[in-house]
Design a protein around this motif. Sequence first.
Motif: not given
Length: 206
Positions: A32-53
């Motif tokens: 299972f891959d959690y990054l199936e779309t580019f939006e998933d990448v952004l969701t992960w980045s938000a979860k990881a707090e690596s990019l701001d809002g």
Amino acid sequence: MMRTLDNLQMDGGCLVFNFVNTVNTRKPAPEFDYLETFEDVLTWSAKAESLDGKQLRALSEYAVQEPDAALAVLQDVIEAREMLYGLFSAIAKGTPPDVTVTDAFNQRLSIAFQRIHLTFGPAGAEIHLGGKGVSLDEPLLPVLKSAFDILTRDGFERIKECPRCGWLFLDTSKNGKRKWCDMNVCGSREKSLEYYYRKTKARHNT
């Protein structure tokens, strides 16, 4: 429980390992891959707090306007993730990474560091990643910076790979003896399996 980015555990101990661990397992292969779309990448980045809002909103809007570009960047993100896994997995095993992996990492690192700039204020210098415009590769920049930090600041003996699932983690335990990505998940499963084998062996020997 249904797998989602919301319940994805962040057991890596640093940004780059949490990024590499966006698959459910690496042994024998990801199911299972959690990054199936580019939006998933952004969701992960938000979860990881690596990019701001502000960055996340701008990237999301840009991706909607340029879906083909977003898809191409998603594929590049996955390629970078697998390269980073190959790099740190080799280190965790105590072997030098493959030269092609090292070259790929150095190439990406060189490009990423061209996007780093500093600002200075009363409290000191602040590091900023990216430029003034919107670039879809922004989620990778803090990940590559994290990889550089781990390779240059921490001893390699702290870089480990879970023997059960293959997730990478930074061992920050006091004695440096941590074995599992999560004792309550992989550790308990392994202990349960060992208990089952012991019981099975004991029955066969009676």
